[in-house]
Design a protein around this motif. Structure first.
Motif, PDB file in Angstrom:
ATOM      1  N   PHE A 115       0.851  -1.181   0.000  1.00 51.97           N
ATOM      2  CA  PHE A 115       0.000   0.000   0.000  1.00 51.97           C
ATOM      3  C   PHE A 115       0.890   1.235   0.000  1.00 51.97           C
ATOM      4  O   PHE A 115       1.756   1.376   0.859  1.00 51.97           O
ATOM      5  N   ILE A 116       0.639   2.121  -0.943  1.00 48.96           N
ATOM      6  CA  ILE A 116       1.386   3.371  -1.062  1.00 48.96           C
ATOM      7  C   ILE A 116       0.465   4.501  -0.631  1.00 48.96           C
ATOM      8  O   ILE A 116      -0.667   4.606  -1.119  1.00 48.96           O
ATOM      9  N   ASP A 117       0.953   5.341   0.287  1.00 46.56           N
ATOM     10  CA  ASP A 117       0.150   6.472   0.737  1.00 46.56           C
ATOM     11  C   ASP A 117      -0.251   7.325  -0.462  1.00 46.56           C
ATOM     12  O   ASP A 117       0.568   7.591  -1.355  1.00 46.56           O
ATOM     13  N   LEU A 118      -1.512   7.751  -0.487  1.00 47.84           N
ATOM     14  CA  LEU A 118      -1.999   8.583  -1.577  1.00 47.84           C
ATOM     15  C   LEU A 118      -1.659  10.036  -1.296  1.00 47.84           C
ATOM     16  O   LEU A 118      -2.084  10.604  -0.294  1.00 47.84           O
ATOM     17  N   ASN A 119      -0.845  10.593  -2.165  1.00 44.96           N
ATOM     18  CA  ASN A 119      -0.516  12.014  -2.101  1.00 44.96           C
ATOM     19  C   ASN A 119      -0.337  12.509  -3.532  1.00 44.96           C
ATOM     20  O   ASN A 119      -0.483  11.740  -4.487  1.00 44.96           O
ATOM     21  N   GLU A 120      -0.016  13.767  -3.699  1.00 44.14           N
ATOM     22  CA  GLU A 120       0.100  14.349  -5.038  1.00 44.14           C
ATOM     23  C   GLU A 120       1.124  13.615  -5.895  1.00 44.14           C
ATOM     24  O   GLU A 120       0.874  13.315  -7.065  1.00 44.14           O
ATOM     25  N   ASP A 121       2.271  13.297  -5.323  1.00 40.20           N
ATOM     26  CA  ASP A 121       3.322  12.623  -6.094  1.00 40.20           C
ATOM     27  C   ASP A 121       2.960  11.179  -6.436  1.00 40.20           C
ATOM     28  O   ASP A 121       3.158  10.736  -7.571  1.00 40.20           O
ATOM     29  N   SER A 122       2.416  10.428  -5.463  1.00 39.97           N
ATOM     30  CA  SER A 122       2.074   9.036  -5.755  1.00 39.97           C
ATOM     31  C   SER A 122       0.925   8.963  -6.765  1.00 39.97           C
ATOM     32  O   SER A 122       0.918   8.094  -7.647  1.00 39.97           O
ATOM     33  N   PHE A 123      -0.020   9.888  -6.671  1.00 43.02           N
ATOM     34  CA  PHE A 123      -1.100   9.907  -7.650  1.00 43.02           C
ATOM     35  C   PHE A 123      -0.567  10.269  -9.034  1.00 43.02           C
ATOM     36  O   PHE A 123      -0.943   9.650 -10.036  1.00 43.02           O
ATOM     37  N   SER A 124       0.323  11.239  -9.095  1.00 42.61           N
ATOM     38  CA  SER A 124       0.908  11.648 -10.380  1.00 42.61           C
ATOM     39  C   SER A 124       1.668  10.495 -11.020  1.00 42.61           C
ATOM     40  O   SER A 124       1.549  10.260 -12.230  1.00 42.61           O
ATOM     41  N   ASP A 125       2.425   9.765 -10.223  1.00 38.98           N
ATOM     42  CA  ASP A 125       3.146   8.597 -10.751  1.00 38.98           C
ATOM     43  C   ASP A 125       2.179   7.529 -11.265  1.00 38.98           C
ATOM     44  O   ASP A 125       2.406   6.941 -12.323  1.00 38.98           O
ATOM     45  N   ALA A 126       1.101   7.290 -10.522  1.00 37.83           N
ATOM     46  CA  ALA A 126       0.102   6.306 -10.939  1.00 37.83           C
ATOM     47  C   ALA A 126      -0.580   6.730 -12.234  1.00 37.83           C
ATOM     48  O   ALA A 126      -0.747   5.916 -13.158  1.00 37.83           O
ATOM     49  N   LEU A 127      -0.921   7.990 -12.325  1.00 37.19           N
ATOM     50  CA  LEU A 127      -1.570   8.503 -13.540  1.00 37.19           C
ATOM     51  C   LEU A 127      -0.637   8.426 -14.734  1.00 37.19           C
ATOM     52  O   LEU A 127      -1.029   8.015 -15.826  1.00 37.19           O
ATOM     53  N   LEU A 128       0.630   8.753 -14.522  1.00 38.87           N
ATOM     54  CA  LEU A 128       1.618   8.663 -15.596  1.00 38.87           C
ATOM     55  C   LEU A 128       1.749   7.222 -16.074  1.00 38.87           C
ATOM     56  O   LEU A 128       1.834   6.957 -17.279  1.00 38.87           O
ATOM     57  N   GLY A 129       1.742   6.271 -15.153  1.00 40.04           N
ATOM     58  CA  GLY A 129       1.819   4.866 -15.516  1.00 40.04           C
ATOM     59  C   GLY A 129       0.629   4.401 -16.347  1.00 40.04           C
ATOM     60  O   GLY A 129       0.754   3.531 -17.198  1.00 40.04           O
ATOM     61  N   VAL A 130      -0.514   4.998 -16.114  1.00 37.55           N
ATOM     62  CA  VAL A 130      -1.732   4.639 -16.829  1.00 37.55           C
ATOM     63  C   VAL A 130      -1.755   5.220 -18.245  1.00 37.55           C
ATOM     64  O   VAL A 130      -2.273   4.596 -19.156  1.00 37.55           O
ATOM     65  N   ILE A 131      -1.125   6.408 -18.432  1.00 36.24           N
ATOM     66  CA  ILE A 131      -1.229   7.075 -19.737  1.00 36.24           C
ATOM     67  C   ILE A 131       0.012   7.018 -20.599  1.00 36.24           C
ATOM     68  O   ILE A 131      -0.064   7.159 -21.828  1.00 36.24           O
ATOM     69  N   ALA A 132       1.196   6.826 -19.994  1.00 38.44           N
ATOM     70  CA  ALA A 132       2.454   6.878 -20.769  1.00 38.44           C
ATOM     71  C   ALA A 132       2.578   5.649 -21.665  1.00 38.44           C
ATOM     72  O   ALA A 132       2.192   4.548 -21.280  1.00 38.44           O
ATOM     73  N   ASN A 133       3.133   5.853 -22.822  1.00 39.66           N
ATOM     74  CA  ASN A 133       3.323   4.730 -23.781  1.00 39.66           C
ATOM     75  C   ASN A 133       4.505   3.879 -23.424  1.00 39.66           C
ATOM     76  O   ASN A 133       5.526   4.187 -23.099  1.00 39.66           O
TER      77      ASN A 133
END
Length: 182
Positions: free
Chosen positions: A164-182
């Motif tokens: 479990f990774i604490d949800l914060n601005e950086d962890s969310f940004s990394d997760a979102l990048l993983g979802v959209i980056a090619n």
């Protein structure tokens, strides 16, 4: 001859009716709490995305959805569409009753999905707990009073070694990048 059978039946049916009414009230309270948790999650996400939205790098729109859960019945909530110039990511509640968590919301993109779980805020990974019958629970409470658990939204890494990774601005940004980056 007395009609005790009818009196007993009537008492039993009254008791069952009262129990059903109590359960309905409990279910409505749980549903309301769950909808508040979803709203809290979205508020947090919107704050993370606000700077990118202001720079017109993405846009947000909402869609009302209905979810049916066995223990909660049907309820209405919303899912979030995060729109980028070349793709869309959907953030959507899955449900309140999830094994190992107190709720789940998924972020779905073209490359992968990310699971957000509502778990004990101190948890670093899933824990297995055992439930006892009422007599055992009461006995344990006398020895060790149960503490109220404080919950927080966390990002769950993929199995088999879920963390479990604490949800914060950086962890969310990394997760979102993983979802959209090619």
């Amino acid at each position: 001859m007395e009609k005790l059978g009818m009196e007993h039946l009537e008492q039993f049916l009254k008791w069952k009716k009262e129990e059903a009414e109590r359960n309905q009230i409990d279910r409505e309270q749980i549903k309301k709490q769950w909808l508040n948790e979803i709203e809290s999650f979205y508020k947090q996400i919107k704050s993370f995305l606000a700077p990118l939205q202001e720079k017109q790098l993405l846009s947000l729109n909402w869609e009302e959805i209905k979810i049916q859960e066995e223990n909660l019945g049907e309820y209405t909530t919303k899912k979030l569409h995060i729109n980028f110039p070349d793709q869309k990511v959907v953030v959507e509640p899955v449900g309140k009753y999830i094994i190992g968590a107190n709720g789940r919301i998924d972020m779905i993109g073209k490359n992968e999905n990310v699971r957000f779980l509502l778990v004990d805020k101190r948890a670093k990974s899933p824990k297995i707990t055992v439930s006892f019958d009422n007599e055992m629970t009461k006995a344990l409470e006398k020895i060790r009073p149960l503490k109220d658990t404080e919950y927080a939204w966390k990002i769950a890494t993929p199995p088999p070694n879920i963390q479990f990774i604490d949800l914060n601005e950086d962890s969310f940004s990394d997760a979102l990048l993983g979802v959209i980056a090619n």
